[in-house]
Design a protein around this motif. Structure first.
Motif, PDB file in Angstrom:
ATOM      1  N   ASN A  25      22.931   3.160  32.324  1.00  0.00           N
ATOM      2  CA  ASN A  25      21.668   3.668  32.871  1.00  0.00           C
ATOM      3  C   ASN A  25      21.411   3.172  34.292  1.00  0.00           C
ATOM      4  OD1 ASN A  25      20.959   5.223  30.795  1.00  0.00           O
ATOM      5  ND2 ASN A  25      19.463   3.813  29.889  1.00  0.00           N
ATOM      6  N   ASN A  26      22.005   2.028  34.638  1.00  0.00           N
ATOM      7  CA  ASN A  26      21.705   1.432  35.945  1.00  0.00           C
ATOM      8  C   ASN A  26      22.665   1.856  37.052  1.00  0.00           C
ATOM      9  OD1 ASN A  26      19.560   0.008  34.818  1.00  0.00           O
ATOM     10  ND2 ASN A  26      20.999  -1.515  33.996  1.00  0.00           N
ATOM     11  N   THR A  27      23.614   2.715  36.731  1.00  0.00           N
ATOM     12  CA  THR A  27      24.546   3.177  37.769  1.00  0.00           C
ATOM     13  C   THR A  27      23.760   3.810  38.917  1.00  0.00           C
ATOM     14  OG1 THR A  27      26.163   3.675  36.081  1.00  0.00           O
ATOM     15  CG2 THR A  27      26.526   4.699  38.223  1.00  0.00           C
ATOM     16  N   VAL A  28      24.035   3.376  40.117  1.00  0.00           N
ATOM     17  CA  VAL A  28      23.324   3.944  41.272  1.00  0.00           C
ATOM     18  C   VAL A  28      24.145   5.109  41.818  1.00  0.00           C
ATOM     19  CG1 VAL A  28      22.462   3.491  43.597  1.00  0.00           C
ATOM     20  CG2 VAL A  28      22.245   1.760  41.814  1.00  0.00           C
ATOM     21  N   MET A  29      23.477   6.257  41.952  1.00  0.00           N
ATOM     22  CA  MET A  29      24.180   7.456  42.406  1.00  0.00           C
ATOM     23  C   MET A  29      23.667   7.876  43.779  1.00  0.00           C
ATOM     24  SD  MET A  29      24.196   9.608  38.883  1.00  0.00           S
ATOM     25  CE  MET A  29      23.056   8.679  37.901  1.00  0.00           C
ATOM     26  N   SER A  30      24.583   8.091  44.696  1.00  0.00           N
ATOM     27  CA  SER A  30      24.197   8.631  46.005  1.00  0.00           C
ATOM     28  C   SER A  30      23.955  10.124  45.843  1.00  0.00           C
ATOM     29  CB  SER A  30      25.326   8.428  47.016  1.00  0.00           C
ATOM     30  OG  SER A  30      25.659   7.074  47.078  1.00  0.00           O
ATOM     31  N   SER A  31      23.266  10.705  46.797  1.00  0.00           N
ATOM     32  CA  SER A  31      23.074  12.158  46.715  1.00  0.00           C
ATOM     33  C   SER A  31      23.310  12.797  48.079  1.00  0.00           C
ATOM     34  CB  SER A  31      21.662  12.483  46.225  1.00  0.00           C
ATOM     35  OG  SER A  31      20.717  12.121  47.191  1.00  0.00           O
ATOM     36  N   LEU A  32      23.739  14.035  48.035  1.00  0.00           N
ATOM     37  CA  LEU A  32      23.893  14.814  49.270  1.00  0.00           C
ATOM     38  C   LEU A  32      23.498  16.249  48.969  1.00  0.00           C
ATOM     39  CD1 LEU A  32      26.618  16.769  49.056  1.00  0.00           C
ATOM     40  CD2 LEU A  32      27.763  14.601  49.298  1.00  0.00           C
ATOM     41  N   GLU A  33      23.216  16.993  50.008  1.00  0.00           N
ATOM     42  CA  GLU A  33      22.815  18.396  49.819  1.00  0.00           C
ATOM     43  C   GLU A  33      23.767  19.301  50.583  1.00  0.00           C
ATOM     44  OE1 GLU A  33      18.060  17.260  49.608  1.00  0.00           O
ATOM     45  OE2 GLU A  33      18.824  18.440  51.288  1.00  0.00           O
ATOM     46  N   ILE A  34      24.180  20.367  49.924  1.00  0.00           N
ATOM     47  CA  ILE A  34      24.969  21.375  50.644  1.00  0.00           C
ATOM     48  C   ILE A  34      24.279  22.728  50.465  1.00  0.00           C
ATOM     49  CG2 ILE A  34      27.225  20.229  50.542  1.00  0.00           C
ATOM     50  CD1 ILE A  34      27.931  21.909  48.133  1.00  0.00           C
ATOM     51  N   GLY A  35      24.485  23.622  51.415  1.00  0.00           N
ATOM     52  CA  GLY A  35      23.930  24.977  51.322  1.00  0.00           C
ATOM     53  C   GLY A  35      25.083  25.951  51.133  1.00  0.00           C
ATOM     54  N   ILE A  36      24.935  26.857  50.161  1.00  0.00           N
ATOM     55  CA  ILE A  36      26.021  27.819  49.897  1.00  0.00           C
ATOM     56  C   ILE A  36      25.442  29.231  49.868  1.00  0.00           C
ATOM     57  CG2 ILE A  36      27.962  28.399  48.394  1.00  0.00           C
ATOM     58  CD1 ILE A  36      27.767  25.680  47.107  1.00  0.00           C
ATOM     59  N   ASN A  37      26.065  30.115  50.581  1.00  0.00           N
ATOM     60  CA  ASN A  37      25.699  31.541  50.521  1.00  0.00           C
ATOM     61  C   ASN A  37      26.620  32.279  49.558  1.00  0.00           C
ATOM     62  OD1 ASN A  37      23.411  31.989  51.991  1.00  0.00           O
ATOM     63  ND2 ASN A  37      24.486  32.276  53.938  1.00  0.00           N
ATOM     64  N   ASN A  38      26.233  33.498  49.177  1.00  0.00           N
ATOM     65  CA  ASN A  38      26.967  34.285  48.162  1.00  0.00           C
ATOM     66  C   ASN A  38      27.122  33.481  46.880  1.00  0.00           C
ATOM     67  OD1 ASN A  38      27.256  36.237  50.028  1.00  0.00           O
ATOM     68  ND2 ASN A  38      29.411  35.822  50.467  1.00  0.00           N
ATOM     69  N   PHE A  39      26.101  32.753  46.534  1.00  0.00           N
ATOM     70  CA  PHE A  39      26.169  31.808  45.425  1.00  0.00           C
ATOM     71  C   PHE A  39      24.857  31.920  44.673  1.00  0.00           C
ATOM     72  CE2 PHE A  39      25.553  27.267  44.069  1.00  0.00           C
ATOM     73  CZ  PHE A  39      26.660  27.155  43.258  1.00  0.00           C
ATOM     74  N   TYR A  40      24.884  32.610  43.514  1.00  0.00           N
ATOM     75  CA  TYR A  40      23.634  32.859  42.802  1.00  0.00           C
ATOM     76  C   TYR A  40      23.957  33.110  41.333  1.00  0.00           C
ATOM     77  CZ  TYR A  40      18.808  34.455  42.258  1.00  0.00           C
ATOM     78  OH  TYR A  40      17.484  34.561  41.905  1.00  0.00           O
ATOM     79  N   GLY A  41      23.199  32.507  40.463  1.00  0.00           N
ATOM     80  CA  GLY A  41      23.343  32.782  39.025  1.00  0.00           C
ATOM     81  C   GLY A  41      24.211  31.761  38.311  1.00  0.00           C
ATOM     82  N   ARG A  42      23.977  31.678  36.996  1.00  0.00           N
ATOM     83  CA  ARG A  42      24.630  30.644  36.177  1.00  0.00           C
ATOM     84  C   ARG A  42      26.145  30.686  36.251  1.00  0.00           C
ATOM     85  NH1 ARG A  42      21.560  28.039  32.427  1.00  0.00           N
ATOM     86  NH2 ARG A  42      23.323  27.657  31.059  1.00  0.00           N
ATOM     87  N   ASN A  43      26.730  31.881  36.312  1.00  0.00           N
ATOM     88  CA  ASN A  43      28.198  31.951  36.337  1.00  0.00           C
ATOM     89  C   ASN A  43      28.742  31.243  37.561  1.00  0.00           C
ATOM     90  OD1 ASN A  43      28.463  33.245  33.973  1.00  0.00           O
ATOM     91  ND2 ASN A  43      28.681  35.294  34.841  1.00  0.00           N
ATOM     92  N   ASP A  44      28.113  31.510  38.720  1.00  0.00           N
ATOM     93  CA  ASP A  44      28.558  30.860  39.954  1.00  0.00           C
ATOM     94  C   ASP A  44      28.383  29.347  39.845  1.00  0.00           C
ATOM     95  OD1 ASP A  44      29.105  33.318  40.927  1.00  0.00           O
ATOM     96  OD2 ASP A  44      27.597  33.336  42.516  1.00  0.00           O
ATOM     97  N   TYR A  45      27.237  28.924  39.292  1.00  0.00           N
ATOM     98  CA  TYR A  45      26.960  27.486  39.220  1.00  0.00           C
ATOM     99  C   TYR A  45      27.951  26.798  38.274  1.00  0.00           C
ATOM    100  CZ  TYR A  45      22.587  29.384  41.057  1.00  0.00           C
ATOM    101  OH  TYR A  45      21.669  30.072  41.791  1.00  0.00           O
ATOM    102  N   LYS A  46      28.272  27.493  37.182  1.00  0.00           N
ATOM    103  CA  LYS A  46      29.217  26.895  36.233  1.00  0.00           C
ATOM    104  C   LYS A  46      30.599  26.758  36.863  1.00  0.00           C
ATOM    105  CE  LYS A  46      27.265  28.113  31.796  1.00  0.00           C
ATOM    106  NZ  LYS A  46      27.464  28.861  30.572  1.00  0.00           N
ATOM    107  N   ILE A  47      30.966  27.743  37.672  1.00  0.00           N
ATOM    108  CA  ILE A  47      32.287  27.673  38.313  1.00  0.00           C
ATOM    109  C   ILE A  47      32.322  26.511  39.303  1.00  0.00           C
ATOM    110  CG2 ILE A  47      33.766  28.883  39.988  1.00  0.00           C
ATOM    111  CD1 ILE A  47      33.165  31.411  38.282  1.00  0.00           C
ATOM    112  N   LEU A  48      31.238  26.356  40.063  1.00  0.00           N
ATOM    113  CA  LEU A  48      31.190  25.207  40.979  1.00  0.00           C
ATOM    114  C   LEU A  48      31.297  23.907  40.177  1.00  0.00           C
ATOM    115  CD1 LEU A  48      30.732  24.174  43.903  1.00  0.00           C
ATOM    116  CD2 LEU A  48      28.325  23.916  43.300  1.00  0.00           C
ATOM    117  N   GLY A  49      30.598  23.863  39.033  1.00  0.00           N
ATOM    118  CA  GLY A  49      30.656  22.681  38.175  1.00  0.00           C
ATOM    119  C   GLY A  49      32.083  22.393  37.733  1.00  0.00           C
TER     120      GLY A  49
END
Ligand code: SF4
Ligand code: SF4
Length: 641
Positions: free
Chosen positions: A422-446
């Motif tokens: 529970n104490n693991t410290v996670m860094s975060s970053l943000e990226i912007g992606i175009n042509n990227f919408y909907g669960r199928n796309d998100y699952k593929i990125l995952g």
């Protein structure tokens, strides 16, 4: 003696069977290529159309093309008889060929007349059940036992292995021993085609039903269906001669006929063509043309005076083409819900959003519409689940296009490599992606990120481009790799999800990496779980509430923080509402774990009874449209009785 065949028909039948086998083989290697083997089934189209007519919504995953192919063929019945059964139905072809095999080895027999008449009722009963279920649930119920669907999908998820196996065995064994066993006795499409062939009867029933409905009598639509099925059966077993339809029939010229009976031998349906008095009027005739092809006398048999053997085959192809063209230029929405006034619609704008794969079916379409109804300025929605897009009608004076896009956006969250500590410290970053919408796309990125060491998980947020926030271990993962990962053009993975095929799938991608921000914000596991937690708040049985009599039951519900259980949590609440003493169900995230709070009237039920309900193996869920469904309870409730 070898009978002359209608080669046009043979070519079509062989072409179709080879085509289906080819698609099944392709599907074995690239399962993503063929989404639905029933997508061009005329019967599925007609079921969907009936659902649309009675409930104003399209059966799930049905395309407009399928509906129009169905309508084209049913229109075609009036002109050319049951062409789909004769030329395009793979089950009809297999039934016919198995019958020939049975006759060759002399194992077939003629069904006694009484048994024949009794068995013919089965297909009408099945037609009623299939259409009733499809009309009331928006699911194509025939998939449960359809031998074709079960075979090409190798008993896929919509199929009942038991009932499909029974149907396949009945088809094979029955067809070997009895001529056209499946079509004559068991096929609901055959029953529906016959009902439509008795056009005068069917249209009279519909008109009577509409007249009764116009008198404000609450008569359910399925009474008309039941009447059609019953009358269709009675007309069939009484050998009622259809006078008008189909307009094109097999005609026999008694003067030219030599009485050789080759036509009788050639007829797959076993019709005594040689005895026809001028015209073949049997309901079993599918205008296959085998009798015309087999007849050696130039003028003895014809289609309304013409010996054009190609005519029915050409018409079958024409009706498919007509349905596809019609479907391509017309769109039927799964639901079309509008709550804005006529005046508001005068200046309304429409936003079309594609790749809305979270709107999967009638239920999720209605949930989406309900959610949109709460957004000020949105006047209505139309969903198209087959082609995965929605249309939003909105008032541009109240809400901007950007705000509408934000309102309809459905964020996605996923752990990829969840930290144990529970104490693991996670860094975060943000990226912007175009042509990227909907669960199928998100699952593929995952899937692409999952194999990267040090990537814990990600979430998406609305934006143009879509914002993806990635949680990672800064010591193990180099963010500079993200641009290449996101820009991958082809990705191959194993479909190992629950209910997946377990096979390798390749997808072409066109994601556009737009930017990356390394943020200074770090998270621990609990913070992210709390961030992703979606509280549920349901109220029921409000008419029973007496405030001085309320009590609440608090139960730990750790699975509520896992996105895949979110539906189950809502189902649990709805299941509890079956106890009329329960008036509320809420979930919240306390310091460490999510909890469910059940509010109930203490003089009408007990905590022990409620815990028992929560631990039930099956959740009985009441939906807002009045339907009731049962689901296996996957939630672990640790509360003691
Ligand atoms: S009567 Fe002729 S057209 Fe009709 S089903 Fe028999 S063979 Fe085919
Ligand atoms: S219609 Fe043709 S095939 Fe049939 S009995 Fe007469 S001549 Fe023979």
């Amino acid at each position: 003696m070898n009978l002359k065949r209608n080669n046009w028909r043979l070519i079509l039948q062989l072409g179709l069977l080879f085509g289906i086998v080819g698609l099944v083989i392709i599907n074995l290697f690239r399962p993503e290529t063929i989404k639905d083997f029933e997508a061009y089934c005329a019967f599925g189209g007609i079921q969907s159309f009936i659902r649309y007519a009675v409930a104003g919504s399209l059966a799930c995953s049905m395309t407009t093309t399928q509906i129009f192919i169905g309508l084209a063929f049913f229109g075609g019945i009036l002109l050319f008889s049951k062409l789909f059964c004769s030329f395009l139905c793979p089950l009809g072809t297999i039934t016919e060929w198995l019958g020939k095999f049975g006759r060759k080895f002399k194992v077939n027999f003629n069904m006694p007349s009484a048994a024949d008449k009794a068995l013919r009722s089965v297909k009408y009963i099945l037609a009623f059940l299939v259409i009733y279920k499809t009309g009331t649930t928006s699911e194509l119920f025939c998939k449960v036992f359809d031998p074709y669907f079960a075979s090409v999908n190798q008993m896929g998820p919509d199929t009942s292995v038991l009932w499909a196996s029974v149907a396949i065995i009945a088809l094979i064994v029955g067809s070997l021993f009895v001529r056209q066993f499946w079509c004559r006795y068991a096929c609901p499409m055959g029953a529906l085609s016959n009902i439509f062939s008795y056009f005068v009867m069917a249209s009279t029933v519909v008109l009577v039903y509409l007249a009764i409905a116009a008198l404000d009598v609450d008569l359910q639509w399925w009474w008309a269906l039941a009447a059609c099925c019953l009358l269709g059966y009675i007309l069939e077993i009484s050998n009622y001669n259809r006078k008008i339809f189909p307009l094109v029939k097999v005609q026999r010229d008694g003067n030219a006929c030599s009485g050789c009976t080759l036509c009788d031998k050639a007829c797959p349906q076993g019709i005594k063509v040689s005895c026809a008095n001028k015209t073949v009027t049997s309901i079993d005739c599918t205008l296959c043309g085998e009798c015309v092809a087999a007849c050696g006398k130039e003028k003895a048999l014809s289609f309304n005076g013409k010996r054009w053997q190609w005519l029915p085959s050409a018409m079958a192809v024409l009706f498919v083409a007509l349905g596809i063209t019609w479907g391509a230029i017309t769109e039927i929405p799964t639901i079309d819900e509008r709550w804005g006034s006529e005046e508001q619609f005068e200046n309304a704008k429409v936003l079309t959003q594609y790749k809305t794969d979270n709107v999967k079916c009638y239920g999720s379409s209605m949930a989406f519409a309900n959610q949109m109804q709460k957004v000020k300025g949105i006047l209505g929605v139309a969903t198209y689940v087959g082609t995965k897009h929605v249309k939003i009608f909105y008032n541009p004076n109240v809400i901007s296009e950007k705000e509408v896009k934000k309102a309809i956006y459905s964020p996605y969250t996923s752990w990829l490599n969840k930290p144990k500590d529970n104490n693991t410290v996670m860094s975060s970053l943000e990226i912007g992606i175009n042509n990227f919408y909907g669960r199928n796309d998100y699952k593929i990125l995952g899937r692409m990120l999952k194999s990267e060491k040090g990537v814990y998980g990600f979430e998406t947020e609305w934006g143009e481009p879509v914002l993806v926030r990635i949680f990672y271990n800064a010591k193990a993962f180099n963010p500079a790799k993200l641009k290449d990962i996101v820009s991958t053009k082809e990705f191959t993975y194993v479909d190992d999800e629950e209910g997946g095929t377990g096979r390798e799938v390749s997808v072409d991608l066109d994601f556009k990496f737009m930017y990356m921000h390394l943020t200074n914000v770090a998270f621990d596991k609990l913070q992210i779980e709390r961030r992703w937690f979606k509280p549920v708040s349901l109220t029921f049985n409000e008419e029973n509430i007496s405030t001085n009599n309320l009590d609440s039951l608090v139960v730990n519900l750790p699975q509520a923080k896992i996105p895949k259980f979110s539906r189950q949590v809502t189902f649990l609440g709805r299941h509890l509402s079956n106890d009329k003493a329960v008036v509320g169900f809420n979930t919240k995230f306390t310091d460490q774990e999510p909890q469910a709070v059940v509010t109930f009237m203490k003089n009408k039920t007990t905590k022990a009874d409620l815990i028992k309900m929560m631990k039930a193996d099956t959740l009985v869920v009441n939906f807002s449209d009045g339907s009731i469904n049962k689901f296996a309870n996957e939630l672990k409730i640790n509360a003691a009785l």
